[in-house]
Design a protein around this motif. Structure first.
Motif, PDB file in Angstrom:
ATOM      1  N   LEU A   7       0.828  -1.204   0.000  1.00 50.62           N
ATOM      2  CA  LEU A   7       0.000   0.000   0.000  1.00 50.62           C
ATOM      3  C   LEU A   7       0.864   1.256   0.000  1.00 50.62           C
ATOM      4  O   LEU A   7       0.585   2.221  -0.732  1.00 50.62           O
ATOM      5  CB  LEU A   7      -0.928  -0.012   1.216  1.00 50.62           C
ATOM      6  N   LYS A   8       1.916   1.255   0.815  1.00 54.85           N
ATOM      7  CA  LYS A   8       2.822   2.405   0.850  1.00 54.85           C
ATOM      8  C   LYS A   8       3.512   2.601  -0.499  1.00 54.85           C
ATOM      9  O   LYS A   8       3.691   3.733  -0.958  1.00 54.85           O
ATOM     10  CB  LYS A   8       3.869   2.208   1.942  1.00 54.85           C
ATOM     11  N   GLU A   9       3.898   1.493  -1.128  1.00 52.18           N
ATOM     12  CA  GLU A   9       4.566   1.580  -2.425  1.00 52.18           C
ATOM     13  C   GLU A   9       3.637   2.182  -3.482  1.00 52.18           C
ATOM     14  O   GLU A   9       4.031   3.089  -4.232  1.00 52.18           O
ATOM     15  CB  GLU A   9       5.025   0.198  -2.869  1.00 52.18           C
ATOM     16  N   LYS A  10       2.383   1.705  -3.530  1.00 50.58           N
ATOM     17  CA  LYS A  10       1.439   2.223  -4.510  1.00 50.58           C
ATOM     18  C   LYS A  10       1.079   3.685  -4.229  1.00 50.58           C
ATOM     19  O   LYS A  10       0.907   4.484  -5.156  1.00 50.58           O
ATOM     20  CB  LYS A  10       0.176   1.366  -4.512  1.00 50.58           C
ATOM     21  N   LEU A  14       1.753   6.759  -6.739  1.00 49.52           N
ATOM     22  CA  LEU A  14       0.651   7.651  -7.102  1.00 49.52           C
ATOM     23  C   LEU A  14       1.015   9.103  -6.835  1.00 49.52           C
ATOM     24  O   LEU A  14       0.757   9.990  -7.673  1.00 49.52           O
ATOM     25  CB  LEU A  14      -0.605   7.266  -6.318  1.00 49.52           C
ATOM     26  N   LEU A  15       1.626   9.361  -5.683  1.00 48.16           N
ATOM     27  CA  LEU A  15       2.018  10.733  -5.347  1.00 48.16           C
ATOM     28  C   LEU A  15       3.069  11.263  -6.322  1.00 48.16           C
ATOM     29  O   LEU A  15       2.992  12.420  -6.759  1.00 48.16           O
ATOM     30  CB  LEU A  15       2.553  10.780  -3.914  1.00 48.16           C
ATOM     31  N   VAL A  16       4.058  10.443  -6.657  1.00 45.33           N
ATOM     32  CA  VAL A  16       5.096  10.858  -7.595  1.00 45.33           C
ATOM     33  C   VAL A  16       4.489  11.153  -8.964  1.00 45.33           C
ATOM     34  O   VAL A  16       4.843  12.136  -9.624  1.00 45.33           O
ATOM     35  CB  VAL A  16       6.182   9.771  -7.706  1.00 45.33           C
ATOM     36  N   THR A  17       3.542  10.299  -9.387  1.00 41.18           N
ATOM     37  CA  THR A  17       2.884  10.517 -10.673  1.00 41.18           C
ATOM     38  C   THR A  17       2.107  11.818 -10.686  1.00 41.18           C
ATOM     39  O   THR A  17       2.173  12.598 -11.647  1.00 41.18           O
ATOM     40  CB  THR A  17       1.940   9.350 -10.995  1.00 41.18           C
ATOM     41  N   LEU A  22       1.580  17.541 -12.264  1.00 38.14           N
ATOM     42  CA  LEU A  22       1.427  18.940 -11.872  1.00 38.14           C
ATOM     43  C   LEU A  22       2.619  19.777 -12.336  1.00 38.14           C
ATOM     44  O   LEU A  22       2.477  20.962 -12.654  1.00 38.14           O
ATOM     45  CB  LEU A  22       1.282  19.050 -10.348  1.00 38.14           C
ATOM     46  N   THR A  23       3.793  19.150 -12.396  1.00 38.42           N
ATOM     47  CA  THR A  23       4.995  19.870 -12.809  1.00 38.42           C
ATOM     48  C   THR A  23       4.988  20.178 -14.295  1.00 38.42           C
ATOM     49  O   THR A  23       5.351  21.283 -14.719  1.00 38.42           O
ATOM     50  CB  THR A  23       6.248  19.052 -12.457  1.00 38.42           C
TER      51      THR A  23
END
Length: 284
Positions: A7-10, A14-17, A22-23
């Motif tokens: 769950l932490k990995e996904k 997701l956050l990095v994506t 946004l960048t």
């Protein structure tokens, strides 16, 4: 069974994506807006956009940016002629003759140029070149852009040369080559992809520069530079035209600014794409 690690990995992915999207979203928004508005203006003006001069301010005559396109072309060519050899040779001197005190001074000076505002470089060229000549010129603009280009190209070329393994240099010396031959035939040959990338980045940096041109080329919107002798005369360029026309209240000039921005965007993207194809692989 609950798997906390997965769950932490996904969640992390997701956050990095999302952060990545946004960048890059503002970049794609800018490209989309410039493409939509700029292409509409070019279609509206037709071939005259590339050949005519700007219409009178506030009139219904749109005109074109022919002198600015030619001026940008001459600026790019002249800047490359001045800046590319100077940048590459400077990087070679810094890397291959690093024990020389002058090479250390050159490295510090080149790095410090990155911190100098480009508008100050334009003012310097105005005092050193434009004032003695007595008038603005495309050549003065090319000199200013070459100075702006120098630190960016030097830093990338320097990095490319440093990444060449020392064993290749030693192999060249073992064959009886001089230092100059090793640099020219071995080091530069291996690092040519990085050198080409550095040159591309430097040229892409200056092709859209505006500040150095404010004090050097003169914004001559009716002068068509058709021969090398015209480099000694005032001229115009797309970045300068965009900067000045976008600030005016005249609708026809604002439209010319959008069309010029689209052309400039296409030139930069085409340069990156073309160079990526050229330097796709290195053949030793």
């Amino acid at each position: 069974m609950f798997d906390g690690r997965r769950l932490k990995e996904k969640t992390f992915i997701l956050l990095v994506t999302l952060i990545t999207l946004l960048t890059i979203a503002p970049l794609f928004h800018i490209i989309a807006m410039v493409t939509l508005k700029g292409s509409y203006v070019i279609v509206k003006a037709g071939i005259e956009f590339f050949t005519a001069t700007p219409g009178p301010p506030g009139s219904e005559i749109l005109g074109g940016v022919g002198p600015a396109i030619l001026g940008s072309l001459w600026l790019a060519i002249t800047t490359a002629i001045i800046g590319v050899p100077l940048s590459v040779l400077t990087a070679i001197f810094i890397v291959e003759y690093r024990e020389n005190p002058l090479a250390k001074i050159t490295k510090v000076f080149s790095g410090s140029l990155l911190e100098i505002p480009t508008v100050l470089i334009g003012m310097l060229v105005f005092l050193v070149v434009v004032t003695p000549m007595g008038h603005y010129s495309l050549l003065a603009g090319s000199i200013a852009l070459a100075i702006v280009m120098l630190p960016y190209t030097v830093s990338y070329v320097e990095r490319a040369l440093e990444n060449v393994p020392k064993t290749y240099r030693e192999a060249g010396y073992s064959l009886g080559m001089t230092r100059a031959q090793v640099v020219a035939k071995v080091v530069v040959g291996i690092a040519r992809r990085g050198i080409a990338a550095g040159v591309l980045i430097g040229l892409s940096k200056v092709v859209a520069e505006t500040a150095p041109l404010l004090f050097t080329i003169g914004s001559a919107r009716s002068n068509y530079p058709l021969s090398p002798s015209d480099l000694l005369k005032p001229g115009d360029a797309l970045p300068l035209l965009i900067f000045q026309f976008a600030q005016t209240p005249y609708e026809n000039w604002q439209e010319l600014a959008w069309g010029s921005a689209f052309i400039l965007t296409v030139i930069v993207l085409a340069a990156f794409s073309g160079m990526r194809l050229i330097v796709k692989e290195v053949k030793l």
